[in-house]
Design an enzyme around this catalytic site. Structure first.
Site, PDB file in Angstrom:
ATOM      1  N   GLU A 138       8.097  -2.883  17.867  1.00  0.00           N
ATOM      2  CA  GLU A 138       7.535  -3.038  17.045  1.00  0.00           C
ATOM      3  C   GLU A 138       6.089  -3.794  17.477  1.00  0.00           C
ATOM      4  OE1 GLU A 138       7.610  -2.144  13.929  1.00  0.00           O
ATOM      5  OE2 GLU A 138       9.342  -2.773  12.936  1.00  0.00           O
ATOM      6  N   GLU A 168       6.849   8.218  14.082  1.00  0.00           N
ATOM      7  CA  GLU A 168       7.060   7.569  12.925  1.00  0.00           C
ATOM      8  C   GLU A 168       7.829   8.419  12.050  1.00  0.00           C
ATOM      9  OE1 GLU A 168       6.482   4.602  11.836  1.00  0.00           O
ATOM     10  OE2 GLU A 168       4.781   4.088  13.464  1.00  0.00           O
ATOM     11  N   ASP A 174       1.374  -3.074   9.261  1.00  0.00           N
ATOM     12  CA  ASP A 174       2.910  -3.357   9.119  1.00  0.00           C
ATOM     13  C   ASP A 174       3.441  -3.701  10.305  1.00  0.00           C
ATOM     14  OD1 ASP A 174       2.490  -2.680   6.104  1.00  0.00           O
ATOM     15  OD2 ASP A 174       3.291  -0.971   6.375  1.00  0.00           O
ATOM     16  N   GLU A 175       3.232  -3.129  11.358  1.00  0.00           N
ATOM     17  CA  GLU A 175       3.916  -3.085  12.630  1.00  0.00           C
ATOM     18  C   GLU A 175       3.927  -4.734  13.133  1.00  0.00           C
ATOM     19  OE1 GLU A 175       5.763  -0.823  12.899  1.00  0.00           O
ATOM     20  OE2 GLU A 175       4.599   1.245  12.919  1.00  0.00           O
ATOM     21  N   HIS A 203       4.737   5.353   6.722  1.00  0.00           N
ATOM     22  CA  HIS A 203       3.807   5.408   8.218  1.00  0.00           C
ATOM     23  C   HIS A 203       3.739   6.974   8.544  1.00  0.00           C
ATOM     24  CE1 HIS A 203       4.759   1.231   9.431  1.00  0.00           C
ATOM     25  NE2 HIS A 203       4.277   1.139   8.227  1.00  0.00           N
ATOM     26  N   THR A 240       4.172  -0.423  18.811  1.00  0.00           N
ATOM     27  CA  THR A 240       3.573   0.370  17.719  1.00  0.00           C
ATOM     28  C   THR A 240       2.263  -0.449  17.247  1.00  0.00           C
ATOM     29  OG1 THR A 240       5.449  -0.330  16.420  1.00  0.00           O
ATOM     30  CG2 THR A 240       5.620   1.775  17.300  1.00  0.00           C
ATOM     31  N   TRP A 291       0.989  -1.137   0.033  1.00  0.00           N
ATOM     32  CA  TRP A 291      -0.101   0.043   0.073  1.00  0.00           C
ATOM     33  C   TRP A 291       0.808   1.203  -0.202  1.00  0.00           C
ATOM     34  CZ3 TRP A 291       0.854   3.488   4.040  1.00  0.00           C
ATOM     35  CH2 TRP A 291       1.275   2.943   5.149  1.00  0.00           C
ATOM     36  N   HIS A 342       6.369  -6.676  10.780  1.00  0.00           N
ATOM     37  CA  HIS A 342       7.798  -6.191  11.302  1.00  0.00           C
ATOM     38  C   HIS A 342       8.196  -6.912  12.341  1.00  0.00           C
ATOM     39  CE1 HIS A 342       7.699  -2.596   8.744  1.00  0.00           C
ATOM     40  NE2 HIS A 342       7.947  -3.512   7.927  1.00  0.00           N
ATOM     41  N   GLU A 357       8.651   1.565   6.545  1.00  0.00           N
ATOM     42  CA  GLU A 357       8.123   2.307   7.709  1.00  0.00           C
ATOM     43  C   GLU A 357       7.912   3.711   7.265  1.00  0.00           C
ATOM     44  OE1 GLU A 357       7.831   2.069  11.171  1.00  0.00           O
ATOM     45  OE2 GLU A 357       7.918  -0.005  11.099  1.00  0.00           O
TER      46      GLU A 357
HETATM   47 FE   LIG Z   1       7.453  -0.306  13.000  1.00  0.00          FE
HETATM   48 FE   LIG Z   2       5.828   2.633  11.962  1.00  0.00          FE
END
Ligand SMILES: [Fe+2]
Ligand SMILES: [Fe+2]
Length: 382
Positions: free
Chosen positions: A213, A122, A245-246, A163, A216, A77, A249, A160
């Site tokens: 991670e 971020e 995403d976090e 974000h 977040t 995305w 990760h 990242e």
């Molecule tokens: Fe992250």
């Molecule tokens: Fe992030």
């Protein structure tokens, strides 16, 4: 729990070199930037050279087991997927911006403060990439190093990077925030950097990133939930996609520590205990808007009160990691390793108890409000 100052360090296991941390930048002297510094004695390069070899020997494994956690750019995305399209006819663009603003108008000020703090965190991404590149055995030696560790770090950074871009553009379009003060905070924060006390040591560093991670993920997940409750479905999607995403990760970093536990059990166990003794500080603990000297703790207090990221979450994450790494079941530890195991496995209940006590104390204290420059000095209860 989101403690800013660090306790004096003791060095149990790594044959550490203690160096004087340079206190050369007291606030606002050198360049007029509001640079904030740590006041602890930094330990650097605590990992012995034979451990560097272990880390390097994992390169093929990283290529095979960690790089697949990354998503190809074409399948990723992008911020523009979630924002009004500025290339369409002006009226249509304005209508989309208006919708975004109508929805964001429903968000309360305290929520905005937390969202802004998350966005600023971020946006300080350059510091996090720098941090990863301080670790011995994994650093990107050239800036375009093809080693699997360096490839991961750059691609992680690239993921990242979306974000902060997305949250920043959303907040800009919402019209509800003082972008100038936010941007100054970001500039100061990046200039200040961060030091999670990982000592150039990837054993310590990857414990930190696993925890971070996770934190977040929790935080963006909760801002998504609250946005939905308030009726801002655009923002709910935005925070939700970032949270996912976090999570991805987090899985990668957890797997790295899991591997370290497998190949070098005691050292990895000691590293987990070491980081937990220092307490995991949030990466943006040096944030500074030039007005509020306690900005980070004020933002953290609001985040705690709204249930976005709380001391309870800290204990939950620790418990989750203990379970995920099966720390209670670790065998083949030295006696020092067993002590570290005992300490870490018993820590979450102790944190919860402390948290209950401080919660009771806070309840007795009179609630008070603090002005946040980010929202035009409006007052928000802590
Ligand atoms: Fe992250
Ligand atoms: Fe992030």
């Amino acid at each position: 729990m989101l403690c800013i100052s660090s306790p004096a360090l003791r060095c149990p296991s790594f044959g550490k070199t203690k160096t004087q941390h340079h206190h050369i930048l007291p606030r606002a002297i050198v360049t007029g930037l509001q640079v904030t510094t740590n006041h602890h004695h930094a330990i650097i390069h605590s990992m012995p050279s034979e451990k560097v070899e272990i880390i390097k020997s994992l390169e093929p494994w990283v290529a095979q087991s960690i790089l697949p956690f990354l998503k190809p750019t074409d399948e990723s995305w992008q911020p523009s997927d979630f924002l009004p399209n500025s290339s369409q006819p002006f009226d249509q663009f304005i209508t989309e911006v208006q919708t975004l603003r109508d929805w964001s108008a429903m968000l309360p000020d305290d929520y905005l403060v937390v969202l802004i703090g998350n966005m600023i965190t971020e946006e300080a991404l350059p510091s996090y990439e720098t941090q990863l590149n301080t670790y011995d055995g994994i650093r990107d030696e050239t800036g375009a190093d093809t080693s699997p560790w360096a490839t991961w770090t750059r691609a992680w950074t690239a993921e990242e990077n979306r974000h902060g871009d997305l949250l920043r553009t959303y907040l800009y379009l919402s019209g509800r925030v003082d972008m100038l003060m936010i941007e100054r905070t970001i500039q100061n924060l990046i200039a200040s950097g961060m030091d999670p006390e990982a000592e150039n040591n990837p054993y310590l560093g990857f414990v930190y990133t696993s925890f971070q991670e996770s934190a977040t993920f929790v935080s963006h997940g909760n801002t998504a939930r609250i946005a939905k409750e308030k009726g801002d479905l655009v923002l709910a999607r935005i925070c939700g996609i970032i949270a996912s995403d976090e999570k991805r990760h987090e899985k990668a970093y957890i797997k790295i520590v899991e591997k370290l536990l497998e190949v070098d059990t005691t050292t990895a166990m000691l590293a987990i205990a070491d980081m937990m003794r220092k307490r995991i500080t949030m990466p943006a603990y040096l944030m500074n808007d030039g007005h509020d000297a306690s900005l980070f703790s004020h933002y953290s207090a609001v985040s705690h009160r709204l249930g976005v990221y709380t001391a309870g979450d800290y204990a939950n994450i620790l418990e989750f990691l203990v379970q995920r790494w099966r720390l209670e079941k670790l065998e083949a530890l030295t006696s020092e390793g067993r002590r570290a195991q005992e300490y870490v496995c018993g820590l979450a209940p102790r944190i919860r108890k402390l948290q209950e006590r401080s919660h009771e104390r806070a309840q007795k204290m009179k609630q008070h409000g603090v002005k946040f420059s980010w929202i035009f000095n409006k007052k928000v209860m802590l």
